[in-house]
Each structure stands twice: as C-alpha cells, then as structure tokens.
Design a protein around this motif. Structure first.
Motif, PDB file in Angstrom:
ATOM      1  N   SER A   1       0.854  -1.193   0.000  1.00 11.85           N
ATOM      2  CA  SER A   1       0.000   0.000   0.000  1.00 11.85           C
ATOM      3  C   SER A   1       0.886   1.237   0.000  1.00 11.85           C
ATOM      4  O   SER A   1       1.908   1.274   0.681  1.00 11.85           O
ATOM      5  CB  SER A   1      -0.896   0.016   1.234  1.00 11.85           C
ATOM      6  OG  SER A   1      -1.535   1.269   1.378  1.00 11.85           O
TER       7      SER A   1
ATOM      8  N   LYS B   1      -0.212   4.230   0.940  1.00 14.94           N
ATOM      9  CA  LYS B   1      -0.843   5.243   1.785  1.00 14.94           C
ATOM     10  C   LYS B   1       0.222   6.048   2.532  1.00 14.94           C
ATOM     11  O   LYS B   1       1.075   5.512   3.224  1.00 14.94           O
ATOM     12  CB  LYS B   1      -1.776   4.572   2.793  1.00 14.94           C
ATOM     13  CG  LYS B   1      -2.541   5.562   3.670  1.00 14.94           C
ATOM     14  CD  LYS B   1      -3.485   4.855   4.616  1.00 14.94           C
ATOM     15  CE  LYS B   1      -4.235   5.861   5.484  1.00 14.94           C
ATOM     16  NZ  LYS B   1      -5.167   5.196   6.433  1.00 14.94           N
TER      17      LYS B   1
ATOM     18  N   ASP C   1      -5.566   1.439  -5.065  1.00 15.66           N
ATOM     19  CA  ASP C   1      -4.415   2.048  -4.414  1.00 15.66           C
ATOM     20  C   ASP C   1      -3.884   3.225  -5.234  1.00 15.66           C
ATOM     21  O   ASP C   1      -3.545   4.284  -4.689  1.00 15.66           O
ATOM     22  CB  ASP C   1      -3.314   0.993  -4.227  1.00 15.66           C
ATOM     23  CG  ASP C   1      -2.163   1.486  -3.360  1.00 15.66           C
ATOM     24  OD1 ASP C   1      -2.436   2.093  -2.301  1.00 15.66           O
ATOM     25  OD2 ASP C   1      -1.000   1.268  -3.744  1.00 15.66           O
TER      26      ASP C   1
ATOM     27  N   ASN D   1       6.222  -1.067  -0.662  1.00 12.41           N
ATOM     28  CA  ASN D   1       5.468   0.185  -0.689  1.00 12.41           C
ATOM     29  C   ASN D   1       6.260   1.283  -1.374  1.00 12.41           C
ATOM     30  O   ASN D   1       5.729   2.070  -2.171  1.00 12.41           O
ATOM     31  CB  ASN D   1       5.118   0.620   0.733  1.00 12.41           C
ATOM     32  CG  ASN D   1       4.148  -0.323   1.418  1.00 12.41           C
ATOM     33  OD1 ASN D   1       3.585  -1.209   0.782  1.00 12.41           O
ATOM     34  ND2 ASN D   1       3.956  -0.145   2.713  1.00 12.41           N
TER      35      ASN D   1
ATOM     36  N   ASN E   1      -7.048  -4.202  -6.916  1.00 13.54           N
ATOM     37  CA  ASN E   1      -6.383  -3.685  -5.713  1.00 13.54           C
ATOM     38  C   ASN E   1      -5.400  -2.569  -6.059  1.00 13.54           C
ATOM     39  O   ASN E   1      -5.356  -1.533  -5.385  1.00 13.54           O
ATOM     40  CB  ASN E   1      -5.651  -4.817  -4.988  1.00 13.54           C
ATOM     41  CG  ASN E   1      -6.600  -5.806  -4.351  1.00 13.54           C
ATOM     42  OD1 ASN E   1      -7.694  -5.435  -3.931  1.00 13.54           O
ATOM     43  ND2 ASN E   1      -6.191  -7.065  -4.288  1.00 13.54           N
TER      44      ASN E   1
END
Length: 526
Positions: A352, A354, A501, A389, A497
């Motif tokens: 991810s 984020k 993202d 990531n 997914n």
C-alpha cells in the motif's frame, strides 16, 4: 551467412544510442548500442554535438563488429538507412552550418512565455518543448544569434543532413517543430503566415518557411549517403556511399511503427526517460488542451499526444542506490536481476502506498505547471516504509502525470480505447509496469514480442518500407501484412487492488503538488 538486403535503423534516445540491422524479413541480424547522457549547463539541458558523432560512430562500430562475429562477413553496403532521434528541441545553424547556440533538448522548460503566446495566437496547443516555442522564446529574449539562422531542425534532421546533404524531415518529426495541416501533409499555412507577419518588425534575414526542413512522408526517398556522410558514420572507410536514406523521424513516430499503432483507433505508450501516449485520432479534438499535443504519424494522420518529461530517471537513481548498498556488503547482482526483484517487490497484494508520495521531476513538467526539476519523496509519520510500498510509489510516480492527460482524452473528449501497445524501459521487467499502467488507466495495455527492439527497430522498418513500397498500398498495409503478420501480443487485465491504491495515491499526489513547487523555489544551491 549473408542476406540479400539489409536495412539499418539508428535512434538517438535520451540515455542511449541504438542501431539495429534487419534483413528483408525484419529479423534483427546485428545491433549496437552506446550509453550517453544529457547535461544541464547554465540551466539548459543539452548534448554536445561532438558527443552525438562519437556516440553514433561507437554504436555503428559495435553493430559492425556484431555483424562480422555473427556472419563472418564485413559490413560494407546496406540497402537503406533511417535516422531517428528525440523529437522537438532547438538546433539552429547558420549558412556555414555552424551551431548558433548549444542544442536545447525537449527536456527544457524555458519557453513558457513563447508557448503561451503562440498557443493563444494559433488557437492550437504549442508545448514548451516544441521547436517553434524555442525559436520564439529566443526572439522574445533578444538573443543575437536569431538573425543568423539559416536552418532550424531536430536532432534526427541534423544527423540526416550531415549524412546526406538533404534538409528534410519526416512528417511525424516535423509535427513537433511546427503544426501540420493533415489535409495537405505540410506545415499549416495559416499559422505560418501568422508567425511570419508577427516577426516582420524584427527585420530578420529569414522567414519561417525558408528555415524549416522540407517535409516528407514514410516511403519517400530522402537522399543518399554522401562520401563525407559514409565517413561520419564509419570512419574506417569500409561503408560505401550512395545508400538511400528514408525520411528521418522522431522517437514518437518510430514507437508508433514498432508497435503497429499508426492507424485510426490504435495507440501506444512509450515509457522510458520520458513517458508519452500516442492516440491516432478519427476527428479533431473539440478543444485546445495544454496537456495534449496534436502531432502526426509518419504517414501524416493526426495524433493526440500526452507527453510527460519524466518517467524512469528517478527510478534508475534509486536502484543505483540499492545496488550500492548491495556492493557495500559484497553482494554481486546483475542489473537485470536487481530491477526484476525490486520491481516485483511492488506487486505483493499487501503493498500500500498510503502516506507515500514521489515526484520524479528531474526536469520541469508542464502538465502539472512545474517549472524545474526537483525529485522529491514525501511520507507521513504513520506511513509504512517497506521496500514494496516504496517501489510501488516510485512506479506510480512514473505515470502519474500521464494519467492526468489521459483522463482528459477519455473523460472530456470521449475517446474510446480498447487497448494500447506499451514499449520502453518501464516494461522491461515482465508484467510489472504493464500491470501498474493497465490498472492506473483502466485500459488494457498490451506488449508485443517485438516491442523490446524499440525505436531503432521501428526506424529500420521505415527504411525497409522505402525499398518495398511498390509491393504494398500503404505503410499500414506493410506493417499489418508483413511486419506484424505473425506477431504475438501479451495482454494483462487491470488489478482491482492496484487500481484502488493508485486512485488514492493520485489524490495525495495532487494535494501535495504545492510542496513540490515550494521545493523548486527553496532548494537551490549553486
């Protein structure tokens, strides 16, 4: 083993010069490559012209040795030659063929005023990297060399001129110098007259139509290799003069050819040092968009081009750092294996981005109104800084600006895309760049088995087409029924997914753009 006909394509890309020699079945029989880099000198991205010839000669010599080693035959004659290079930029010569100012490449974002004025005057988007924007900015800057211009061309046009003595350019490459009227296959007369009238008060020795290259389309003969040109290409003197040359083309045009994307309803994405999409248009765009160029295929069809100056350069620098860490611990790992492992680390389902945002801006980026290059990585304290990531955020960054322009074509212009053909360094690690891009754009990205040969191979195809033109109705006919007749295409479906993202990433990317712009103003150290 010898072949009756051989066709040579040479392409001067941003980071390497590549030469490909093909037989009449378009099979690669020899190749050569030489790495090179542009330099930022006095705020201008440039290549020294001496480096141009050193790189070309080294590349050709590598190909010549490769051919001899493979076939035990000296390479002395070729059926046809084609030259390709990075589009756009500013390469101005005087009447004695002296370079008037250092070559200004496509990567520069120093023509904002000129691009703005010309776009509003022509009601046609003139990006900062176009040759006409560089010329007009030089006029606005009162640069003394402008009055002495005798010939204005691209890098491909310059090399072709020195090899053949002909001041010509393929229509695809020419369309990145000045707007084209697709109905006549030549420079737009109305805009040409507007420009000439606008510069009359300066009393220059020239008018624009006198200093631009003559336009040719794919399949036409663009001159012959001169004695001096043969020695420029092969200083050993083994290469014979008199070889026909096809029209020189830009890297966008050769990319379209190499992916069989020159007809209506086709398109491709080239992802290397820069990233750009090319969508062949069925009709004109309804509006003028600063994010979208309109250029042309090598046969003259209009193309919507979303061009972003930055793609893989920042990825390459980070991977160099990871390689240095490996070396520090005595681990020897090949470059291909390192790229493969790091790229694949981004594909884990748990990855991810984020709280992680990358800006890969080695140079300015007009689409996001960023004037200069400042590679930047931002993260929040609660973000998870794992290798996967981090690598995924790097990969997202490489295509983020492309996404902005593509959304305009799809959402505002209603262009329907069944699939796009992908080629370039981003696709080298099988499946990774392709999955990221097809998920980000929600459009099938196909990669064909020959795309890895790149623009030099596309240029060799154009050279071979010139020799075989009488057997085929059009270049599209030649590509479909000769070059790509038995080609295998690999297609990957979007990953939901990754799609989710990436969309979240883009929200953070857009919201943090002001940080990037502040960095440009503040992070300055001479």
């Amino acid at each position: 083993m010898t072949f009756q006909k051989l066709h040579l394509g040479i392409e001067l890309g941003s980071t390497r010069v590549k030469a490909v020699l093909v037989n009449n079945d378009l099979e690669v029989v020899a190749s050569g490559v030489h790495e090179w880099q542009n330099n930022l000198i006095n705020g201008v991205w440039t290549y020294d012209l001496e480096d141009v010839w050193i790189s070309i000669q080294t590349t050709y010599n590598n190909l010549k040795e490769n051919y001899f080693n493979n076939h035990n035959v000296k390479l002395t004659s070729i059926s046809s030659i084609g030259i390709s290079a990075m589009m756009h930029g500013y390469l101005a010569l005087d009447k004695y063929d002296n370079l008037l100012t250092p070559f200004r490449t496509w990567r520069n974002t120093i023509t904002e005023s000129a691009a703005y004025i010309l776009t509003n005057e022509f009601l046609f988007n003139i990006p900062q990297r176009w040759s006409i924007a560089h010329l007009y900015q030089s006029i606005l800057n009162n640069e003394s060399h402008v009055n002495d211009i005798s010939y204005l061309t691209t890098l491909a046009g310059y090399v072709h001129y020195k090899l053949s003595g002909k001041k010509v350019l393929g229509i695809g490459d020419a369309s990145g110098m000045f707007p084209i009227d697709s109905t006549i296959g030549n420079y737009n007369k109305t805009m040409m007259n507007q420009f000439n009238c606008g510069i009359q008060p300066y009393n220059f020795k020239w008018t624009l139509n006198k200093i631009l290259p003559k336009i040719l389309s794919a399949g036409e003969c663009a001159g012959y290799l001169s004695k001096d040109g043969a020695l420029l290409l092969d200083p050993s003197g083994e290469l014979q003069e008199g070889i026909p040359l096809c029209p020189p083309e830009g890297d966008a045009g050769t990319g379209m050819v190499a992916t069989n994307s020159i007809d209506i309803h086709t398109g491709n994405i080239s992802a290397g040092t820069s990233v750009f999409s090319m969508i062949v248009l069925e009709k004109e765009l309804s509006n003028v968009y600063p994010e979208i160029d309109v250029v042309n295929t090598p046969t003259g069809k209009p193309v919507a081009m979303v061009h972003c100056n930055n793609c893989t350069s920042d990825i390459n620098e980070w991977i160099k750092l990871f390689r240095e860490v490996n070396c520090l611990f005595g681990n020897e790992i090949s470059e291909d294996e390192l790229y493969s492992k790091l790229f694949n680390s981004a594909m884990d389902a748990k990855v991810s981005t984020k709280g992680l945002v990358h800006y890969n801006y080695y140079s300015g980026e007009s689409i996001t109104e960023v004037d200069d290059g400042r590679p930047l990585f931002i993260r929040t304290p609660n973000s998870e800084l794992s290798l996967g990531n981090f690598m995924r955020s790097l990969l997202y960054s490489s295509i983020a600006t492309l996404k902005i322009g593509m959304d305009i074509l799809i959402e505002s212009e209603g262009i329907k895309l069944n699939q796009l053909l992908g080629h370039g360094g981003l696709f080298k690690t099988k499946g990774v760049g392709q999955t990221i891009l097809t998920s980000a754009l929600d459009t099938l990205i196909a990669v064909n088995e020959t795309a890895g040969e790149g623009g030099a191979w596309g240029m060799a195809i154009l050279a071979s087409y010139m020799c075989n033109r009488e057997k085929y109705d059009t270049l599209n006919d030649y590509l479909s029924n000769k070059v790509f007749k038995n080609n295998v295409i690999e297609v990957i479906e979007p990953d939901k997914n990754i799609q989710y993202d990436f969309n979240q990433y883009m929200k953070e990317y857009m919201s943090c753009l002001d940080v990037e712009k502040v960095a440009i103003r503040k992070l300055i150290r001479e």
